[in-house]
Design a protein around this motif. Structure first.
Motif, PDB file in Angstrom:
ATOM      1  N   SER A 144      -1.988   7.296  -1.851  1.00  0.00           N
ATOM      2  CA  SER A 144      -1.948   6.353  -0.728  1.00  0.00           C
ATOM      3  C   SER A 144      -2.682   5.077  -1.084  1.00  0.00           C
ATOM      4  O   SER A 144      -3.521   5.057  -1.988  1.00  0.00           O
ATOM      5  CB  SER A 144      -2.594   6.970   0.523  1.00  0.00           C
ATOM      6  OG  SER A 144      -1.958   8.167   0.899  1.00  0.00           O
ATOM      7  N   LEU A 145      -2.368   4.037  -0.338  1.00  0.00           N
ATOM      8  CA  LEU A 145      -3.103   2.772  -0.397  1.00  0.00           C
ATOM      9  C   LEU A 145      -3.639   2.478   0.997  1.00  0.00           C
ATOM     10  O   LEU A 145      -2.872   2.381   1.961  1.00  0.00           O
ATOM     11  CB  LEU A 145      -2.203   1.619  -0.840  1.00  0.00           C
ATOM     12  CG  LEU A 145      -1.908   1.425  -2.322  1.00  0.00           C
ATOM     13  CD1 LEU A 145      -1.062   0.157  -2.511  1.00  0.00           C
ATOM     14  CD2 LEU A 145      -3.192   1.313  -3.129  1.00  0.00           C
ATOM     15  N   LEU A 193      -1.886  -9.942   0.571  1.00  0.00           N
ATOM     16  CA  LEU A 193      -2.816  -9.853   1.694  1.00  0.00           C
ATOM     17  C   LEU A 193      -3.952 -10.851   1.508  1.00  0.00           C
ATOM     18  O   LEU A 193      -4.170 -11.372   0.410  1.00  0.00           O
ATOM     19  CB  LEU A 193      -3.410  -8.437   1.799  1.00  0.00           C
ATOM     20  CG  LEU A 193      -2.426  -7.266   1.884  1.00  0.00           C
ATOM     21  CD1 LEU A 193      -3.142  -5.959   1.593  1.00  0.00           C
ATOM     22  CD2 LEU A 193      -1.783  -7.221   3.267  1.00  0.00           C
ATOM     23  N   SER A 194      -4.662 -11.104   2.589  1.00  0.00           N
ATOM     24  CA  SER A 194      -5.847 -11.951   2.508  1.00  0.00           C
ATOM     25  C   SER A 194      -6.885 -11.304   1.601  1.00  0.00           C
ATOM     26  O   SER A 194      -7.033 -10.070   1.548  1.00  0.00           O
ATOM     27  CB  SER A 194      -6.440 -12.146   3.906  1.00  0.00           C
ATOM     28  OG  SER A 194      -7.732 -12.719   3.829  1.00  0.00           O
ATOM     29  N   ILE A 224      -8.566  -3.298  -0.403  1.00  0.00           N
ATOM     30  CA  ILE A 224      -7.483  -2.350  -0.682  1.00  0.00           C
ATOM     31  C   ILE A 224      -8.088  -1.192  -1.463  1.00  0.00           C
ATOM     32  O   ILE A 224      -8.769  -1.405  -2.476  1.00  0.00           O
ATOM     33  CB  ILE A 224      -6.365  -3.013  -1.495  1.00  0.00           C
ATOM     34  CG1 ILE A 224      -5.905  -4.298  -0.800  1.00  0.00           C
ATOM     35  CG2 ILE A 224      -5.196  -2.058  -1.685  1.00  0.00           C
ATOM     36  CD1 ILE A 224      -5.014  -5.152  -1.646  1.00  0.00           C
ATOM     37  N   HIS A 225      -7.815   0.031  -1.023  1.00  0.00           N
ATOM     38  CA  HIS A 225      -8.439   1.187  -1.662  1.00  0.00           C
ATOM     39  C   HIS A 225      -7.405   2.288  -1.928  1.00  0.00           C
ATOM     40  O   HIS A 225      -6.844   2.855  -0.991  1.00  0.00           O
ATOM     41  CB  HIS A 225      -9.557   1.744  -0.770  1.00  0.00           C
ATOM     42  CG  HIS A 225     -10.400   2.764  -1.454  1.00  0.00           C
ATOM     43  ND1 HIS A 225     -11.527   2.457  -2.173  1.00  0.00           N
ATOM     44  CD2 HIS A 225     -10.270   4.122  -1.543  1.00  0.00           C
ATOM     45  CE1 HIS A 225     -12.067   3.554  -2.665  1.00  0.00           C
ATOM     46  NE2 HIS A 225     -11.320   4.584  -2.294  1.00  0.00           N
ATOM     47  N   LEU A 254     -13.784   0.655   3.568  1.00  0.00           N
ATOM     48  CA  LEU A 254     -12.543   0.169   4.169  1.00  0.00           C
ATOM     49  C   LEU A 254     -12.861  -0.881   5.222  1.00  0.00           C
ATOM     50  O   LEU A 254     -13.300  -0.554   6.330  1.00  0.00           O
ATOM     51  CB  LEU A 254     -11.768   1.338   4.792  1.00  0.00           C
ATOM     52  CG  LEU A 254     -11.515   2.550   3.879  1.00  0.00           C
ATOM     53  CD1 LEU A 254     -10.793   3.649   4.645  1.00  0.00           C
ATOM     54  CD2 LEU A 254     -10.716   2.133   2.642  1.00  0.00           C
ATOM     55  N   THR A 255     -12.683  -2.152   4.862  1.00  0.00           N
ATOM     56  CA  THR A 255     -12.943  -3.249   5.801  1.00  0.00           C
ATOM     57  C   THR A 255     -11.819  -4.279   5.708  1.00  0.00           C
ATOM     58  O   THR A 255     -11.209  -4.442   4.643  1.00  0.00           O
ATOM     59  CB  THR A 255     -14.270  -3.942   5.480  1.00  0.00           C
ATOM     60  OG1 THR A 255     -14.234  -4.452   4.149  1.00  0.00           O
ATOM     61  CG2 THR A 255     -15.442  -2.999   5.653  1.00  0.00           C
TER      62      THR A 255
END
Length: 589
Positions: free
Chosen positions: A445-446, A468-469, A474-475, A494-495
């Protein structure tokens, strides 16, 4: 405004030809045509009223019959004056051409592909917009930043000004009324909400657009009129009058969130009597190597797919850096003067309408290549917060024509409506996007920050390229246990969000599954779009099943790829805290 002097002759009853000298630029041009269709060799094409057909200027060449040579000086002078007046009314661009400014290599990443609406490259330097010293219409009772009517009674309502400032404003208004003068630029006062946005880029929750509270969104009989502008329905009510009149509409969409900012009900908002110019804004956010013509072709195809076929022209622009702004505004101004109507700038919230208009006003005060900076009190208020502009704001153009900024239409499936100020700064890109490509295999998953997750449920490994900004982390992770991972690491790994407690504020979450058929390793098959966040291009061979999990307020869907060939730059490797692209690293070395 150019001044044409010269002579001509009548080729036939229906075709007239003039050989004219452009007194401003010292060159000769040819004007020929009939009825309402005229061609100006070396200048441009315009639709001119049929009365111009009657103005035939002769100089020693017989045109046949009564339209032959006329030697009377008074008749010649009268005809030339009439023709000059028609030229001034209808040939609007300085120098008479439709050419736009040449693209700056630094602005478009070194590419000189033509933007949509451009026919030629300019032979000269940057030209100032024709209307000089444009500015917001001043009023001591209306905030020029957001359009709200100012008041000093309730700090929780739009337009609030502290009582001492409001007393000074009223006193100033009485003095100006006695003198018969207009408010001056240096005495302009904005409301406290705009002041906070200018200086702190923040606004209290009570002064943000209310989304999701049906009690407030519905216009009940007892609802205060001042509350309505802060609801989606209130914003649409403000725009309702536009559908009843003829106008030129500059319709802005965000290229970074094209479908999420596209107004599918545009005809019901602007009516059937308007001329629409589609402006695809924020092209400066696209990767440095984007191809303008490829993007333009994609926009055309998507407009057709969305059923928008009544657009006069399409322009790629950047309101923040000014790319394409001159050409767009000049065409809008020409159409407005041709049809004798006003110009309205319309679009969804956060597409950059006010930023675009600030750029237009700044360029109207430029001198040659230099674009002068204007005091922020003389500009429209801008911010990343949806719903910054609350009412119509008028900018006079002269000649009885006006340019209007309008409140942004609030669309339901955009998570930006629910984000805090800090989260908005992370999610809304403010500089050029750097894309990252990951190799994702089955069972992986991302995480898109703590706002969404993409799982590869079935099939061979594919490449996922994220647009994306840079403020979104991204994890990569395993799909198994992904829900628990989100609850544990939201706000840290995750932010955004920056606090795990914020997850519950996004409401219910849901999932959507897509089947993707790859078309090869060198071209993306589809984009998976997350409205308000960005998109992910999917590249590979074979069929896969992809699941996207996000809050229900995020619109999730597939579309044809906007930038399908970025996979050629190679995939990145996640090292635990950063991403490394070996191919790009070798090029730098």
């Amino acid at each position: 405004m150019m001044c044409l002097r010269g002579s001509g002759f009548v080729v036939s009853r229906w075709v007239h030809v003039w050989r004219l000298r452009d007194g401003l630029h010292g060159r000769f041009v040819t004007v020929r045509g009939s009825g309402t269709r005229w061609d100006c060799g070396g200048i441009a094409r315009h639709r001119v009223p049929s009365v111009v057909r009657l103005v035939a200027v002769e100089s020693g060449t017989s045109g046949g019959g009564k339209d032959g040579v006329e030697d009377k000086p008074d008749r010649l002078d009268r005809l030339m004056k009439e023709f000059d007046q028609r030229v001034d009314d209808w040939f609007l661009d300085e120098g008479g051409d439709e050419e736009e400014d040449e693209i700056d290599e630094d602005e478009d990443g070194g590419h000189r592909e033509e933007l949509v609406g451009r026919r030629h490259k300019s032979r000269g330097r940057a030209r100032r917009i024709e209307v000089v010293d444009m500015g917001i219409e001043r009023s001591v009772e209306v905030c020029s930043g957001c359009g709200s009517r100012m008041q000093s009674d309730d700090e929780g309502r739009p337009g609030y000004v502290p009582p001492d400032v409001w007393a000074r404003v009223l006193s100033q208004g009485e003095s100006l009324a006695e003198e018969g003068s207009q408010p001056q630029k240096d005495t302009n006062v904005v409301c406290q909400r705009c002041h906070n946005l200018h200086n702190a880029a923040e606004v209290p929750t009570s002064l943000r657009v209310r989304v999701g509270d049906r009690r407030l969104d519905q216009e009940t009989p007892g609802a205060a009129e001042d509350d309505r502008p802060l609801t989606p329905e209130g914003f649409r009510a403000t725009l309702s009058e536009i559908a009843k009149i003829r106008s030129v509409v500059i319709y802005l969409v965000d290229v970074f969130d094209f479908h999420g900012s596209f107004l599918r009900d545009l005809p019901s908002i602007v009516g059937k009597r308007c001329t629409i110019l589609l402006a695809v804004n924020k092209v400066d956010l696209l990767p440095v190597d984007f191809k303008a013509e490829r993007v333009a072709q994609w926009v055309r195809q998507e407009c057709q797919a969305l059923g928008v076929d009544n657009v006069e022209n399409i322009h790629l622009i950047s309101g923040s850096v000014g790319l394409g702004v001159d050409g767009l505004f000049k065409q809008a101004l020409a159409l407005a003067r041709r049809d004798r109507v006003d110009i309205y700038v319309i679009g969804a919230a956060n597409v950059g309408k006010s930023t675009f208009l600030n750029q237009v006003m700044s360029r109207s005060r430029s001198d040659g290549d230099e674009v002068k900076k204007i005091n922020k009190r003389e500009l429209l208020t801008t911010s990343v917060i949806p719903g910054t502009t609350l009412n119509l704001i008028k900018i006079p153009l002269g000649g009885g024509r006006n340019l209007y900024d309008t409140p942004g239409v609030i669309l339901p499936q955009q998570i930006t409506n629910m984000l805090t100020n800090a989260e908005l700064k992370a999610v809304v890109p403010q500089k050029r996007v750097t894309y990252v490509t990951f190799r994702v295999s089955q069972g992986k998953s991302l995480f898109i920050g703590g706002l969404a997750r993409i799982d590869l449920l079935e099939g061979k490994a594919f490449f996922f390229t994220t647009f994306l900004s840079g403020g979104i982390k991204i994890h990569p992770s395993k799909t198994e246990g992904a829900d628990e991972f989100l609850q544990k690491h939201a706000g840290s790994l995750l932010t955004p969000p920056f606090d795990s407690a914020r997850l519950k504020n996004f409401g219910a979450w849901g999932s959507k599954t897509f089947r993707v058929s790859g078309v090869g390793w060198k071209k993306a098959a589809v984009d998976i779009v997350l409205s308000g966040l960005g998109w992910i291009s999917v590249t590979g061979v074979g069929d896969i099943s992809v699941r996207v999990t996000s809050p229900n307020v995020v619109g999730v869907f597939q579309r044809p790829p906007l930038m399908p060939f970025e996979i050629e730059k190679g995939a990145s490797r996640f090292t635990g805290g950063s991403f490394v692209n070996p191919r790009r690293a070798r090029k730098r070395n």
